[in-house]
Scaffold this active site. Structure first.
Site, mmCIF file in Angstrom:
data_model
loop_
_atom_site.group_PDB
_atom_site.id
_atom_site.type_symbol
_atom_site.label_atom_id
_atom_site.label_comp_id
_atom_site.label_asym_id
_atom_site.label_seq_id
_atom_site.Cartn_x
_atom_site.Cartn_y
_atom_site.Cartn_z
ATOM 1 N N CYS A 84 0.911 -0.883 0.159
ATOM 2 C CA CYS A 84 0.072 -0.050 0.049
ATOM 3 C C CYS A 84 0.896 1.230 -0.121
ATOM 4 C CB CYS A 84 -1.065 -0.163 1.312
ATOM 5 S SG CYS A 84 -1.875 1.447 1.595
ATOM 6 N N GLU A 85 0.679 2.220 -0.850
ATOM 7 C CA GLU A 85 1.401 3.538 -1.085
ATOM 8 C C GLU A 85 1.313 4.280 0.074
ATOM 9 O OE1 GLU A 85 -0.751 6.320 -4.085
ATOM 10 O OE2 GLU A 85 0.236 4.850 -4.967
ATOM 11 N N HIS A 86 0.093 4.054 0.891
ATOM 12 C CA HIS A 86 -0.172 4.975 1.832
ATOM 13 C C HIS A 86 0.187 4.722 3.135
ATOM 14 C CE1 HIS A 86 -4.172 5.617 -0.643
ATOM 15 N NE2 HIS A 86 -3.305 6.774 -1.037
ATOM 16 N N HIS A 87 0.621 3.417 3.356
ATOM 17 C CA HIS A 87 1.123 2.984 4.797
ATOM 18 C C HIS A 87 2.479 1.994 4.599
ATOM 19 C CE1 HIS A 87 -2.978 3.957 5.471
ATOM 20 N NE2 HIS A 87 -2.666 4.579 6.538
ATOM 21 N N GLN A 125 -4.976 -0.792 -4.786
ATOM 22 C CA GLN A 125 -5.667 -1.526 -5.521
ATOM 23 C C GLN A 125 -6.290 -1.191 -6.899
ATOM 24 O OE1 GLN A 125 -8.109 -4.531 -3.054
ATOM 25 N NE2 GLN A 125 -9.174 -5.230 -4.930
ATOM 26 N N HIS A 153 -6.075 -6.077 2.891
ATOM 27 C CA HIS A 153 -5.175 -5.032 3.236
ATOM 28 C C HIS A 153 -4.713 -4.907 4.593
ATOM 29 C CE1 HIS A 153 -5.933 -2.694 -0.808
ATOM 30 N NE2 HIS A 153 -6.833 -3.770 -0.733
ATOM 31 N N CYS A 155 -3.328 -2.702 6.132
ATOM 32 C CA CYS A 155 -3.475 -1.176 6.478
ATOM 33 C C CYS A 155 -4.827 -1.053 7.214
ATOM 34 C CB CYS A 155 -3.186 -0.206 5.467
ATOM 35 S SG CYS A 155 -4.282 -0.367 4.068
#
Length: 193
Positions: A84-87, A125, A153, A155
């Site tokens: 995940c690019e956010h976390h 995703q 996920h 996250c």
């Protein structure tokens, strides 16, 4: 500098950053169990992000062959692992790809390689699903492409809302799949068999 030397230099530089992260979170990077952790973690993240060093168009174009006859081609249960690019936490699951051949077909293993190429990057995703669909739509002569992706996920499972049983499903489609609801339903029924 050859590719191996460049890769080794990058991994060692990443390892230095991991060592500092360990220190910043309150660990002793010189503790026996952690001495080699920065290098191991650096090698892991470099491997996990190998998709940045691959070209999905090249992968696809290496195995397009003459073909006539199939109404629909489906490869399902292509497992993938991404971050995940956010976390920067893993998400993973399965992809199903369907396409309507237009006098050409693609080698089946290339579909799995394309999934790996896009998933082995920092991702979301929704983009992963769209990138696979767009690449095949633009590279492979076809009358339509459809991609379904289902994933869990971390996250959402190990931080934040902590919903252990949650999963996410995304779809993208082009051509006749976009125009014909019954064709989409046929694909969805076939991947559930």
């Amino acid at each position: 500098m050859n590719t191996l030397e460049r890769d080794d230099r990058i991994v060692r530089e990443i390892a230095g950053h991991y060592r500092e992260i360990l220190r910043l979170v309150g660990e002793d990077p010189d503790r026996e169990g952690l001495v080699k952790t920065p290098l191991r973690a650096a090698k892991a993240i470099y491997d996990i992000t190998a998709g940045y060093r691959e070209n999905a168009e090249e992968i696809a174009s290496q195995a397009i062959f003459e073909h006539s006859g199939s109404r629909i081609v489906i490869v399902k249960d292509i497992e993938f692992y991404s971050m995940c690019e956010h976390h920067i936490l893993p998400f993973f699951g399965k992809v199903a790809i369907g396409y309507l051949p237009k006098d050409k077909m693609i080698g089946l293993s290339k579909l799995a390689r394309i999934v790996d190429c896009f998933s082995r990057r920092l991702q979301v995703q929704e983009r992963l699903t769209a990138q696979i669909c767009e690449l095949l739509s633009n590279t492979l002569p076809n009358d339509g492409v459809i991609v379904a992706c289902e994933a869990g996920h971390l996250c959402m499972k190990m931080r934040g809302v902590e919903k252990q049983e949650s999963s996410t499903t995304t779809y993208d489609y082009t051509g006749k799949f976009a125009d014909d609801y019954s064709l989409r339903q046929e694909f969805l029924a076939l991947i559930k068999e």
